[in-house]
Design a protein around this motif. Structure first.
Motif, PDB file in Angstrom:
ATOM      1  N   GLN A 182     -14.656 -15.087  18.009  1.00 46.54           N
ATOM      2  CA  GLN A 182     -13.401 -15.621  17.922  1.00 46.54           C
ATOM      3  C   GLN A 182     -12.484 -15.102  19.188  1.00 46.54           C
ATOM      4  OE1 GLN A 182     -14.390 -13.400  15.478  1.00 46.54           O
ATOM      5  NE2 GLN A 182     -15.439 -15.067  14.233  1.00 46.54           N
ATOM      6  N   SER A 237      -4.031 -19.859  22.138  1.00 42.02           N
ATOM      7  CA  SER A 237      -4.946 -20.913  21.554  1.00 42.02           C
ATOM      8  C   SER A 237      -6.225 -19.790  21.253  1.00 42.02           C
ATOM      9  CB  SER A 237      -5.810 -21.904  22.547  1.00 42.02           C
ATOM     10  OG  SER A 237      -6.663 -22.447  21.824  1.00 42.02           O
ATOM     11  N   HIS A 238      -6.660 -20.266  19.661  1.00 47.19           N
ATOM     12  CA  HIS A 238      -7.821 -19.384  18.993  1.00 47.19           C
ATOM     13  C   HIS A 238      -8.651 -19.940  18.536  1.00 47.19           C
ATOM     14  CE1 HIS A 238      -9.220 -15.744  17.392  1.00 47.19           C
ATOM     15  NE2 HIS A 238      -8.770 -15.909  16.107  1.00 47.19           N
ATOM     16  N   LEU A 239      -9.912 -19.779  19.169  1.00 41.09           N
ATOM     17  CA  LEU A 239     -11.106 -20.910  18.682  1.00 41.09           C
ATOM     18  C   LEU A 239     -12.074 -19.963  17.774  1.00 41.09           C
ATOM     19  CD1 LEU A 239     -12.325 -22.367  22.050  1.00 41.09           C
ATOM     20  CD2 LEU A 239     -11.024 -23.316  20.207  1.00 41.09           C
ATOM     21  N   HIS A 240     -12.687 -20.470  16.711  1.00 45.93           N
ATOM     22  CA  HIS A 240     -13.757 -20.006  15.849  1.00 45.93           C
ATOM     23  C   HIS A 240     -15.094 -20.764  16.167  1.00 45.93           C
ATOM     24  CE1 HIS A 240     -10.888 -17.758  13.337  1.00 45.93           C
ATOM     25  NE2 HIS A 240      -9.831 -19.002  13.519  1.00 45.93           N
ATOM     26  N   LEU A 241     -15.989 -19.804  16.725  1.00 52.93           N
ATOM     27  CA  LEU A 241     -17.404 -20.207  16.863  1.00 52.93           C
ATOM     28  C   LEU A 241     -18.278 -19.571  15.958  1.00 52.93           C
ATOM     29  CD1 LEU A 241     -15.878 -20.165  19.751  1.00 52.93           C
ATOM     30  CD2 LEU A 241     -17.757 -20.990  20.575  1.00 52.93           C
ATOM     31  N   ILE A 278     -17.861 -25.207  15.330  1.00 52.66           N
ATOM     32  CA  ILE A 278     -16.708 -24.817  16.205  1.00 52.66           C
ATOM     33  C   ILE A 278     -15.394 -25.389  15.730  1.00 52.66           C
ATOM     34  CG2 ILE A 278     -15.861 -25.038  18.729  1.00 52.66           C
ATOM     35  CD1 ILE A 278     -18.904 -25.606  19.531  1.00 52.66           C
ATOM     36  N   LEU A 299     -10.748 -25.189  15.946  1.00 54.56           N
ATOM     37  CA  LEU A 299      -9.442 -24.757  16.407  1.00 54.56           C
ATOM     38  C   LEU A 299      -8.952 -23.879  15.682  1.00 54.56           C
ATOM     39  CD1 LEU A 299      -7.803 -24.412  18.913  1.00 54.56           C
ATOM     40  CD2 LEU A 299      -6.791 -26.785  18.331  1.00 54.56           C
ATOM     41  N   ALA A 310      -3.264 -23.558  18.101  1.00 49.63           N
ATOM     42  CA  ALA A 310      -2.869 -23.620  19.675  1.00 49.63           C
ATOM     43  C   ALA A 310      -1.390 -24.164  19.637  1.00 49.63           C
ATOM     44  CB  ALA A 310      -3.855 -24.818  20.262  1.00 49.63           C
TER      45      ALA A 310
END
Length: 539
Positions: free
Chosen positions: A191, A206-210, A246, A248, A251
């Motif tokens: 993350q 911006s924060h991503l979750h993979l 994946i 978002l 953001a």
């Protein structure tokens, strides 16, 4: 009652000017000239460093820059202990503030002995940055996080006001059938959080979750009850399907017009309640999964929304604080056909109507009552699709939450309670019955052979407690944390997708460092029992 609650919150948010008092935290006269009775020697500094990394670093960061993993959603942000603003405090002033706390900062007098608190003062003195020009606390957590990076100099452009930083967390987990322990599934996640500050009062996050999600073992009863939603995902804590994802998380662009106000535009975490905004990150959540109804997908209460948000302080004193967050956003969309007709879709990135959701949260903080915070949230949202029979349908969302941290001297421990009651009420509407489900609809619900209606209201509740013996001398046991959670969800009884549930969860966590946490949890519910383990590392 719910309508009155929402109306009251919106009235206060829209009609009350933000309180703009200075963020200065005055020290009582009797403590200003208090001298540290313990010399600043190696033993004192080492003891202060040990306790600082355990108790202070999660918010203030391992280097004291206010950039700890728990700092992201704190408002106001944690102080930068290397700054001149903090270092110009007297020893007595630092000792008093460590002891008494304020707002989201605990009162450490219930967890640390007097000598340990003075040792913390000695350690904080070693953090002083002679090059610091700060005269006031930073107005944004992101600024402190950027300035904490060891690699920041190489990532900084020629302008010192233009900086970029990547931070976040990673985790790996195991989920097993808690009844037979004969089915084991694995998952992992990464993350990253991207922060960019183009100017002193403006930054982008911006924060991503993979992730590769671990599938929860399904019991025969759970499957027959139809635990999954229209996306094939359950409301059981955000772990439902297997496969790579994946996503978002959020953001947005954040602007700081004053020291006590922030204006956010874009895709932001919902301020409704406390779980989503403050508790959901893996290194903050005391359990490997989320309470029923929450999660990144398949959720029954908002997690992220797109729009604008204003937040800040309405009133601030040593005895009482009042904070607020108000927003205008797309809001959720109504699923108006199929098996899940009447359910809300919170991934409404392209608005389905010309109206907007309006809502917010008011928080009441009582520093003198062991940092008790009580919050009330409400939102009114048109949810029906434009130019359809559902155009006038609206949803009323509300939540009440609390957070309380105190010390138990007899157990040498810190005890934290948190809870939230959430409710969603949707206007009455007539929905089409899929042919394959017409026999499942009760006669009193039917308008005709192909149309039915029902009372569309759901409630979600969670309560959790955690106990950590931070004051005991044993360095192993003081890093252990015991956790308990009760959660339930009550879906509309007559809906085709109704599937209420209740769980009890028991957990033991171990903190290797302020940014490395291992969790073990056993959860028992009406539909299934599960065993979880998760390792989280922040960076």
């Amino acid at each position: 009652m719910v309508q009155f609650l929402v109306s009251s919150i919106l009235f206060v948010l829209l009609s009350t000017p933000a309180y703009t008092q200075s963020t200065h935290w005055p020290t009582p006269i009797e403590f200003i000239n208090l001298q540290n009775p313990f010399p600043s020697n190696e033993n004192s500094i080492n003891n202060g460093n040990e306790n600082y990394q355990l108790a202070c670093a999660p918010c203030h960061g391992t280097g004291g820059l206010g950039n700890g993993p728990a700092s992201v959603n704190l408002n106001p942000p944690p102080a930068n202990h290397t700054s001149k603003y903090v270092q110009r405090e007297t020893d007595g002033g630092l000792f008093w503030k460590i002891s008494e706390g304020k707002g989201s900062m605990p009162a450490w007098k219930t967890s640390f002995t007097e000598e340990e608190r003075w040792n913390l003062v000695n350690y904080i003195r070693t953090l002083a940055d002679p090059n610091s020009t700060d005269t006031l606390p930073r107005t944004a957590v992101a600024v402190n996080r950027m300035e904490s990076s060891d690699d920041n100099k190489s990532q900084t452009t020629s302008s010192q006001n233009n900086k970029f930083l990547i931070t976040g967390s990673a985790n790996t987990e195991v989920i097993a059938d808690g009844s037979m322990f004969n089915t084991w599934n694995f998952g992992t996640g990464f993350q990253p959080l991207f922060l960019w500050r183009p100017s002193e009062k403006l930054f982008f996050e911006s924060h991503l979750h993979l992730s590769v999600m671990a599938q929860e073992p399904e019991s025969e009863h759970a499957h027959s009850q139809g635990t999954q939603n229209s996306s094939g995902e359950s409301h059981d804590g955000g772990h439902a399907t297997s496969g790579a994802e994946i996503m978002l998380g959020y953001a947005n662009l954040v602007y700081f017009p004053t020291k006590t106000l922030t204006l956010t535009a874009g895709y932001f975490l919902s301020p409704m309640g406390i779980f989503t905004e403050r508790m959901h990150p893996e290194w903050i959540n005391r359990f490997p999964n989320t309470p029923l109804g929450f999660g990144h997908s398949g959720n029954y209460f908002p997690e992220s929304d797109i729009g604008v948000q204003l937040r800040g302080t309405l009133f601030d004193s040593d005895y009482f604080e009042m904070i607020f967050s108000g927003f205008i956003s797309n809001g959720p969309a109504l699923i108006d056909t199929g098996f899940y007709a009447g359910k809300l879709n919170y991934s409404n990135l392209i608005d389905n109507n010309s109206s907007k959701a309006v809502g917010g949260r008011i928080g009441f903080i009582f520093p003198s009552i062991s940092h008790l915070e009580i919050g009330l949230s409400g939102a009114n949202s048109p949810i029906g699709k434009h130019e359809t029979n559902f155009e006038s349908v609206t949803a009323l969302l509300s939540a009440a939450d609390f957070s309380w941290t105190t010390g138990i001297s007899s157990l040498s421990s810190q005890l934290t309670f948190r809870g939230q009651l959430s409710s969603v009420t949707v206007d009455d509407a007539n929905y089409f019955i899929p042919a394959s489900y017409r026999k499942s609809v009760k006669p009193e619900q039917k308008i005709n052979d192909s149309t039915y209606t029902y009372q569309n209201k759901l409630q979600m509740l969670f309560f959790q407690a955690s106990l950590r013996p931070v004051e005991i001398m044993n360095s192993f046991f003081k890093n252990i944390e015991f956790a308990f959670r009760y959660d339930q969800i009550q879906l509309p009884e007559m809906a085709l997708w109704s599937n209420s549930d209740m769980r009890l969860a028991f957990g033991i966590n171990y903190w290797f460092t302020a940014r490395s946490l291992f969790k073990i949890s056993y959860q028992t519910g009406e539909h299934k029992n599960l065993f979880y383990s998760q390792w989280v590392i922040g960076f």
